[in-house]
Scaffold this motif. Sequence first.
Motif, mmCIF file in Angstrom:
data_model
loop_
_atom_site.group_PDB
_atom_site.id
_atom_site.type_symbol
_atom_site.label_atom_id
_atom_site.label_comp_id
_atom_site.label_asym_id
_atom_site.label_seq_id
_atom_site.Cartn_x
_atom_site.Cartn_y
_atom_site.Cartn_z
ATOM 1 N N ARG A 133 -2.498 -14.986 1.301
ATOM 2 C CA ARG A 133 -1.721 -13.767 1.065
ATOM 3 C C ARG A 133 -1.629 -13.464 -0.429
ATOM 4 N NH1 ARG A 133 1.193 -16.393 5.037
ATOM 5 N NH2 ARG A 133 2.700 -17.198 3.529
ATOM 6 N N GLU A 134 -1.422 -14.514 -1.215
ATOM 7 C CA GLU A 134 -1.310 -14.334 -2.665
ATOM 8 C C GLU A 134 -2.587 -13.731 -3.249
ATOM 9 O OE1 GLU A 134 -1.155 -17.115 -6.695
ATOM 10 O OE2 GLU A 134 -0.602 -18.001 -4.758
ATOM 11 N N TYR A 135 -3.739 -14.289 -2.879
ATOM 12 C CA TYR A 135 -4.994 -13.811 -3.437
ATOM 13 C C TYR A 135 -5.369 -12.435 -2.883
ATOM 14 C CZ TYR A 135 -5.466 -18.540 -5.285
ATOM 15 O OH TYR A 135 -5.258 -19.719 -5.951
ATOM 16 N N LYS A 136 -5.058 -12.193 -1.621
ATOM 17 C CA LYS A 136 -5.314 -10.868 -1.049
ATOM 18 C C LYS A 136 -4.478 -9.814 -1.770
ATOM 19 C CE LYS A 136 -5.241 -8.149 3.214
ATOM 20 N NZ LYS A 136 -4.448 -7.036 2.638
ATOM 21 N N ASP A 137 -3.223 -10.142 -2.058
ATOM 22 C CA ASP A 137 -2.359 -9.195 -2.774
ATOM 23 C C ASP A 137 -2.907 -8.904 -4.172
ATOM 24 O OD1 ASP A 137 -0.657 -9.034 -0.632
ATOM 25 O OD2 ASP A 137 0.862 -10.398 -1.455
ATOM 26 N N ALA A 150 -13.428 9.391 -3.743
ATOM 27 C CA ALA A 150 -14.164 8.819 -2.608
ATOM 28 C C ALA A 150 -14.313 7.312 -2.739
ATOM 29 C CB ALA A 150 -15.534 9.487 -2.488
ATOM 30 N N MET A 151 -14.598 6.842 -3.950
ATOM 31 C CA MET A 151 -14.718 5.400 -4.182
ATOM 32 C C MET A 151 -13.381 4.705 -3.913
ATOM 33 S SD MET A 151 -16.907 5.667 -7.719
ATOM 34 C CE MET A 151 -16.970 3.915 -8.130
ATOM 35 N N SER A 152 -12.311 5.268 -4.462
ATOM 36 C CA SER A 152 -10.981 4.676 -4.304
ATOM 37 C C SER A 152 -10.532 4.704 -2.848
ATOM 38 C CB SER A 152 -9.965 5.417 -5.171
ATOM 39 O OG SER A 152 -10.274 5.284 -6.532
ATOM 40 N N TYR A 153 -10.879 5.770 -2.139
ATOM 41 C CA TYR A 153 -10.473 5.902 -0.738
ATOM 42 C C TYR A 153 -10.950 4.716 0.086
ATOM 43 C CZ TYR A 153 -10.282 7.673 4.060
ATOM 44 O OH TYR A 153 -10.031 7.809 5.405
ATOM 45 N N SER A 154 -12.236 4.419 0.003
ATOM 46 C CA SER A 154 -12.764 3.331 0.830
ATOM 47 C C SER A 154 -12.349 1.960 0.327
ATOM 48 C CB SER A 154 -14.294 3.424 0.903
ATOM 49 O OG SER A 154 -14.683 4.524 1.703
ATOM 50 N N LEU A 155 -12.102 1.825 -0.965
ATOM 51 C CA LEU A 155 -11.640 0.542 -1.504
ATOM 52 C C LEU A 155 -10.216 0.213 -1.087
ATOM 53 C CD1 LEU A 155 -12.879 0.226 -5.201
ATOM 54 C CD2 LEU A 155 -13.529 -1.219 -3.269
ATOM 55 N N THR A 156 -9.431 1.241 -0.788
ATOM 56 C CA THR A 156 -7.992 1.019 -0.597
ATOM 57 C C THR A 156 -7.470 1.363 0.792
ATOM 58 O OG1 THR A 156 -7.501 3.219 -1.521
ATOM 59 C CG2 THR A 156 -7.521 1.361 -3.052
ATOM 60 N N VAL A 157 -8.370 1.607 1.770
ATOM 61 C CA VAL A 157 -7.885 1.933 3.118
ATOM 62 C C VAL A 157 -7.510 0.684 3.915
ATOM 63 C CG1 VAL A 157 -9.097 4.125 3.339
ATOM 64 C CG2 VAL A 157 -10.245 2.010 4.046
ATOM 65 N N GLY A 158 -7.557 -0.459 3.276
ATOM 66 C CA GLY A 158 -7.177 -1.694 3.963
ATOM 67 C C GLY A 158 -8.348 -2.644 4.087
ATOM 68 N N GLY A 159 -8.160 -3.654 4.893
ATOM 69 C CA GLY A 159 -9.194 -4.661 5.060
ATOM 70 C C GLY A 159 -8.665 -6.047 4.787
ATOM 71 N N LYS A 160 -9.377 -7.030 5.285
ATOM 72 C CA LYS A 160 -8.914 -8.423 5.175
ATOM 73 C C LYS A 160 -9.261 -9.048 3.835
ATOM 74 C CE LYS A 160 -11.196 -9.098 9.046
ATOM 75 N NZ LYS A 160 -11.308 -7.729 9.568
#
Length: 294
Positions: A10-14, A36-46
């Motif tokens: 969790r720490e490293y993911k944050d 567009a770049m920021s959108y896909s980078l920040t829509v979530g993911g593991k």
Amino acid sequence: MTITPNHKVREYKDIIDQQLSTLFDDVTMNTRIKAAMSYSLTVGGKRVRPVLMMLTADAFGADVEKVRPVALALECVHTYSLIHDDLPAMDNDDYRRGKLTNHKQFDEATAILAGDALLTYSFQLISDATQLSAEEKVYALKRLSEVSGPLGMVGGQMYDLSYEQTDISLDQLEEVHDLKTGQLLIYALEMGAFLSHQPMEVIEAMKKAATAIGLTFQIQDDILDIIGDETALGKKVGSDVLNDKSTYPKLLGLDGAIKEKQKFVDETKKQLDFAGVLQTPLAQFIISLSERTV
């Protein structure tokens, strides 16, 4: 020895999420491509790949901050691949992680350019990293080129497209996923070990572990496409069958795929044990990937 609670995941993911959310704040570029770049980078993911790299460095007692720019670069490459995978000419998906895919949120041309931009920006991130020596930068860039290009992920994607609606062998299926999925995972563990100054035999063991992890990850993906929860996954299930894709359940049946997955889980544990990191948060996280439901 009992593995400690994996709060470090969790720490490293944050850390990765926070860094990605501000990655382009001070960068002057076209506003649409930035969006567009920021959108896909920040829509979530593991954030599996960058977290694995950071956990690997941590497992070897290294300074995790040293690998951070390389981990961010890796996530940029992974995100670019997802944008392009979702395009109409590829998998033609409307949703990714429960959100509109890039070409649906923007348009197809913008999505292509956003993917291109993320790929090339990844090399800039490594080149600009002040915590890496010149030799470390060269190796990191060389290996990222190899694992993401025609000898790695792109080559695997081409095989995957070539084999659609075709009966292929188990060996051919493993080759596809070793390239398409496994190579970026190899990079994560390899660079975590390399930047921690581990001996070559340990780096090789981590690469073997990552190969097994990649196949485990893909088999679980195939299984979830049959029995997964659409709400939890954020995408439709059953698309592999609909598109007549070669998958482990198609070749081996669902029970056979589960057994094949366990074979690779066991191989992963063997290699992690050899590298001396079996009793670490890294190993705990890796093992959890084989049991994931999203």
